[in-house]
Design an enzyme around this catalytic site. Structure first.
Site, PDB file in Angstrom:
ATOM      1  N   ARG A  51      34.175  30.256 -40.022  1.00 41.54           N
ATOM      2  CA  ARG A  51      34.716  31.487 -40.580  1.00 41.54           C
ATOM      3  C   ARG A  51      33.710  32.633 -40.625  1.00 41.54           C
ATOM      4  O   ARG A  51      34.006  33.744 -40.198  1.00 41.54           O
ATOM      5  CB  ARG A  51      35.197  31.291 -42.031  1.00 41.54           C
ATOM      6  CG  ARG A  51      36.607  30.889 -42.184  1.00 41.54           C
ATOM      7  CD  ARG A  51      36.705  29.971 -43.364  1.00 41.54           C
ATOM      8  NE  ARG A  51      35.896  28.808 -43.081  1.00 41.54           N
ATOM      9  CZ  ARG A  51      36.336  27.766 -42.375  1.00 41.54           C
ATOM     10  NH1 ARG A  51      37.554  27.738 -41.961  1.00 41.54           N
ATOM     11  NH2 ARG A  51      35.549  26.746 -42.079  1.00 41.54           N
ATOM     12  N   THR A  52      32.542  32.383 -41.167  1.00 41.90           N
ATOM     13  CA  THR A  52      31.634  33.498 -41.435  1.00 41.90           C
ATOM     14  C   THR A  52      31.169  34.119 -40.120  1.00 41.90           C
ATOM     15  O   THR A  52      31.244  35.337 -39.929  1.00 41.90           O
ATOM     16  CB  THR A  52      30.437  33.020 -42.280  1.00 41.90           C
ATOM     17  OG1 THR A  52      30.949  32.288 -43.383  1.00 41.90           O
ATOM     18  CG2 THR A  52      29.614  34.175 -42.786  1.00 41.90           C
ATOM     19  N   HIS A 129      26.118  33.213 -51.163  1.00 40.02           N
ATOM     20  CA  HIS A 129      26.959  33.486 -49.977  1.00 40.02           C
ATOM     21  C   HIS A 129      27.725  34.780 -50.288  1.00 40.02           C
ATOM     22  O   HIS A 129      28.923  34.769 -50.551  1.00 40.02           O
ATOM     23  CB  HIS A 129      27.909  32.314 -49.747  1.00 40.02           C
ATOM     24  CG  HIS A 129      28.615  32.321 -48.420  1.00 40.02           C
ATOM     25  ND1 HIS A 129      28.673  33.428 -47.591  1.00 40.02           N
ATOM     26  CD2 HIS A 129      29.301  31.340 -47.786  1.00 40.02           C
ATOM     27  CE1 HIS A 129      29.367  33.118 -46.515  1.00 40.02           C
ATOM     28  NE2 HIS A 129      29.762  31.861 -46.594  1.00 40.02           N
TER      29      HIS A 129
END
Ligand code: CP
Length: 311
Positions: A51-52, A129
């Site tokens: 995802r990131t 994060h």
């Protein structure tokens, strides 16, 4: 020039502006389609990610920019012993902005100190994060209509889960938040966090069973047990299926409770929950692209590189 290491690097007012920009991007994508033409994003990922990394790359491509980078330390010169400080000095010659994930806590901060371009912490060890937190906050604001006045349950690996640590840090700046930490004793939220909540007079409870508290929650933030941070496999195997959110447990929850999860999920949310309208974790991943687009524009602007839209 600004970097993003921690959600607290932005004031609450700056976050509001960022989220307004993300909503505008979602509503009028064509307006931003050439905003970063001629600009490059480097994604330096020393740890796995779906995802990131891909949402950062999608964000830059949606803005008309280009992307370069590596997705594995083994394919970079880190495998030959190059330091993060040297790597970022090189990346600064090739790109305009960098998103970095690293297993060592503080590595993106070391990079930022040596960097000629904005650096975004895309996850550092079990520490922070921040762009996941921006994603979480935007999701909550968009779907609940507010950031504040709710009871949030954080469930699972609260010891190693960096998304949890970042989210708690960010939420304490909003009014009337009550935390319920739901974890086995071995995976409790670290003492430095409960000490900080105590000092700030923010209310929290620590419980073991999800069933005992789910009915109180406005938001349930599920997390995966972080296998990669365990010292031994035996402990991981013992704890990995401690929580499984299923239809039965969802029956105990409020009709408007939202279930968030930073993903990836392993077993902690049964797939039968995915069709429940309260399960918003896939929507959450989509908000991650809009907020990263807004962040890239904001940080490039801070580095004296206004987007084409603004020129
Ligand atoms: N949420 C999150 O950080 O997912 P990835 O590890 O796939 O990037």
């Amino acid at each position: 020039m600004r970097h993003l290491m921690n959600p607290l690097d932005f004031t609450v007012e700056e976050l509001d502006t960022l989220f307004d920009l993300a909503v505008d991007i979602e509503t009028y994508p064509a307006k931003y389609a050439h905003a970063c033409e001629g600009r490059k994003l480097a994604t330096c990922f020393y740890e796995p990610s779906t995802r990131t990394r891909l949402s950062f790359e999608a964000a830059m491509l949606n803005l008309g920019g280009q992307v370069l980078g590596f997705s594995d330390a083994g394919s970079s010169s880190a495998s030959k012993g190059e330091s993060v400080s040297d790597t970022i000095r090189i990346i600064s010659c090739y790109a305009d902005i960098c998103a970095m994930r690293h297993p060592k806590e503080g590595a993106p901060m070391v990079a930022a100190e040596r960097s000629g371009i904005p650096v975004i912490n895309a996850g550092d060890g079990g520490h922070q994060h921040p762009t996941q937190t921006l994603t979480d906050l935007l999701t909550i604001r968009a779907l609940k209509g507010r950031l504040g006045s709710f009871t949030i349950g954080l469930c699972g690996d609260l010891k190693f889960g960096r998304t949890v640590h970042s989210l708690i840090n960010a939420l304490i700046r909003y009014p009337d938040i009550h935390f319920i930490f739901i974890s086995p004793p071995e995976l409790k939220v670290p003492d430095y966090i409960t000490d900080m909540l105590h000092d700030k007079g923010i209310t929290y409870e620590e419980v073991i069973r999800l069933e005992d508290s789910i009915s109180q929650l406005d938001l349930l933030y599920m997390t995966r047990v972080q296998r990669e941070r365990f010292f031994n496999e035996e402990d991981y195997v013992r704890l990995k299926d401690f929580y499984i959110l299923n239809k039965e447990k969802m029956k105990l929850a409020k009709k408007d409770m939202l279930v968030l999860h930073p993903l990836p999920r392993v077993n902690e949310i049964s797939v039968e929950v995915d069709d429940d309208p309260r399960a918003v974790y896939f929507k959450q991943a989509k908000y991650g692209v809009y907020v990263r687009m807004a962040l890239i524009l904001t940080l490039l602007q801070s580095a004296g590189q206004p987007c084409n839209l603004c020129q």
